[in-house]
Design an enzyme around this catalytic site. Structure first.
Site, PDB file in Angstrom:
ATOM      1  N   GLY A 100     -13.714  -4.736   3.142  1.00  0.00           N
ATOM      2  CA  GLY A 100     -14.919  -5.430   2.714  1.00  0.00           C
ATOM      3  C   GLY A 100     -14.740  -6.035   1.336  1.00  0.00           C
ATOM      4  O   GLY A 100     -13.799  -5.701   0.606  1.00  0.00           O
ATOM      5  N   GLY A 140     -12.543  -1.819   5.885  1.00  0.00           N
ATOM      6  CA  GLY A 140     -13.434  -2.572   6.759  1.00  0.00           C
ATOM      7  C   GLY A 140     -12.704  -3.446   7.755  1.00  0.00           C
ATOM      8  O   GLY A 140     -13.245  -3.791   8.807  1.00  0.00           O
ATOM      9  N   GLU A 144      -9.860   4.609   1.250  1.00  0.00           N
ATOM     10  CA  GLU A 144     -11.140   4.758   0.542  1.00  0.00           C
ATOM     11  C   GLU A 144     -11.197   5.925  -0.431  1.00  0.00           C
ATOM     12  O   GLU A 144     -11.879   5.841  -1.461  1.00  0.00           O
ATOM     13  CB  GLU A 144     -12.281   4.878   1.562  1.00  0.00           C
ATOM     14  CG  GLU A 144     -12.635   3.574   2.268  1.00  0.00           C
ATOM     15  CD  GLU A 144     -11.792   3.313   3.496  1.00  0.00           C
ATOM     16  OE1 GLU A 144     -12.087   2.344   4.216  1.00  0.00           O
ATOM     17  OE2 GLU A 144     -10.823   4.071   3.726  1.00  0.00           O
ATOM     18  N   ASP A 151     -15.099   4.759   6.333  1.00  0.00           N
ATOM     19  CA  ASP A 151     -16.357   4.505   7.026  1.00  0.00           C
ATOM     20  C   ASP A 151     -16.112   3.564   8.205  1.00  0.00           C
ATOM     21  O   ASP A 151     -15.130   3.712   8.898  1.00  0.00           O
ATOM     22  CB  ASP A 151     -17.416   3.975   6.047  1.00  0.00           C
ATOM     23  CG  ASP A 151     -17.002   2.681   5.367  1.00  0.00           C
ATOM     24  OD1 ASP A 151     -15.791   2.371   5.327  1.00  0.00           O
ATOM     25  OD2 ASP A 151     -17.891   1.952   4.868  1.00  0.00           O
TER      26      ASP A 151
END
Length: 406
Positions: A68, A117, A140, A148
């Site tokens: 992301g 992401g 992460e 996630d």
């Protein structure tokens, strides 16, 4: 055929196929709000368009997608607009859910970097094509976040405790390793991708999933992971990463190193020591159930341990992909809000912005990240006006492969 440009997402229209290209090569195709919004729009539109049989997703340049757009998220948090950052993550999770439950075949061509992401917009799909250029990671915990985009669903379904290893350490996997562990469904040399895409675009009125599978099987190769690959250390990974806590995992790894010096074990321990203590603890909790993990530690027979592990150890394994994403949305909202820990902003500063690679984590030590603090990440953000749990879109007429994920 028509080539539609929305700048950051290129859309090429073939008679029965849509080819989507992530088009931010200078940013390694990091997902912006514009890109997530557009991808969600076209995926939903193609699902109800009877002329579209297959959707191909790929990236421009040397990355499929490096994650992301973290810089934009951190900027909003710095401006006191953490809710806007959380809303962006919620939209991304909604896209992940649509892809995971998609009724048509998504074929992702992973010819380059796939991180964070970026994994979320490919690994949920039906077919994932790795190449010799693929580099996969969920980094992460080094950024003060947690894996996630449905990672607690995806990682909890890898063999043994390999998912814990990948999620906690941020270890990089190449294309052969992705294929070996199941994150990729096929491996095709990059020199063959143009021909592969051309053949996929010949899909007719026959079953498109069977058609795509047959074409992909004809192109795929089966390379073996390199000798130094972590995939050949599954016994050590299962032995150490089955432990109940991060502290116990690290102790187990250090004991292994004293018995037989090993550069891989040393690098693994070092990766855990550099990561955010808060991130490590919420990641482990997210991926699996602590009570079942303790039961596994009490079992000495390895076969019994693995069977027990597969059926009850992980919180992610016990939940469908939607439940996992709803839980991860709670967690990321707390991360963005920063009341329990501000490690995400600090990690991004140290790794991505200032690049001094010296984050000042708070809490600094694993033992200072208490269970009561970990528990808070999994609760609703009750005191925040207007905050709600993630509401996923209703899904109809799903194929068996999608229903199995619910």
């Amino acid at each position: 055929m028509a080539l539609e440009s929305h700048s950051q997402i290129l859309v090429e229209e073939k008679p029965s196929v849509r080819i989507l290209t992530l088009n931010r090569p200078k940013q390694l195709n990091a997902l912006s709000l514009n890109m997530v919004t557009r991808l969600l729009q076209v995926f939903l539109a193609y699902e109800v368009d009877p002329t579209v049989k297959l959707v191909i997703l790929k990236g421009q340049g040397r990355a499929f997608c490096a994650g992301g757009d973290v810089s934009a998220v951190v900027r909003d948090i710095g401006l006191g607009k953490w809710r806007r950052s959380a809303d962006f993550m919620s939209l991304e999770y909604t896209l992940n859910y649509v892809m995971a439950t998609y009724c048509k075949a998504q074929i992702s061509i992973l010819n380059g970097i796939v991180m964070g992401g970026g994994a979320g917009v490919c690994v949920h799909g039906r077919f994932r094509i790795a190449t010799e250029n693929t580099v996969f990671a969920m980094p992460e915990t080094a950024l003060g976040l947690f894996p996630d985009v449905g990672a607690s669903y995806l990682l909890s379904r890898l063999s043994g405790f390999f998912g814990e290893y990948v999620g906690l350490t941020g270890a990089r996997l190449n294309g052969a390793e992705m294929l070996a562990c199941g994150l990729a469904t096929h491996f095709v040399p990059s020199t063959r991708l143009t021909a592969l895409q051309a053949d996929l675009c010949k899909v007719g009125s026959s079953d498109p999933v069977t058609f795509a599978s047959t074409i992909l099987d004809a192109y795929t190769q089966h390379p073996h992971p390199e000798r130094q690959s972590a995939f050949y250390r599954l016994d050590v990974i299962d032995k150490c990463f089955s432990r109940r806590t991060i502290e116990e995992i690290m102790s187990a790894l250090e004991r292994e190193a004293t018995h037989k010096p090993d550069d891989w074990i040393s690098a693994t321990v070092e990766a855990l020591k550099k990561a955010s203590p808060a991130s490590l603890k919420i990641t482990l909790r997210s991926v699996r159930s602590q009570d079942a993990s303790q039961a596994c530690n009490d079992v000495k027979d390895k076969l019994t341990l693995i069977v027990l592990y597969k059926f009850q150890i992980r919180e992610g394994r016990l939940q469908g992909v939607g439940q996992c994403l709803i839980r991860e949305n709670r967690m990321v909202s707390h991360v963005m809000k920063g009341e329990i820990s501000k490690d995400f902003v600090e990690g991004c500063r140290a790794i991505l912005i200032d690049k001094d690679r010296n984050p000042k984590w708070e809490p600094r030590r694993l033992e200072d990240m208490k269970d009561i603090m970990v528990d808070k990440y999994f609760k609703r953000v009750e005191e925040e006006d207007g905050w709600e749990d993630l509401k996923l879109p209703p899904r109809k007429h799903l194929p068996a492969s999608a229903i199995a994920k619910l």
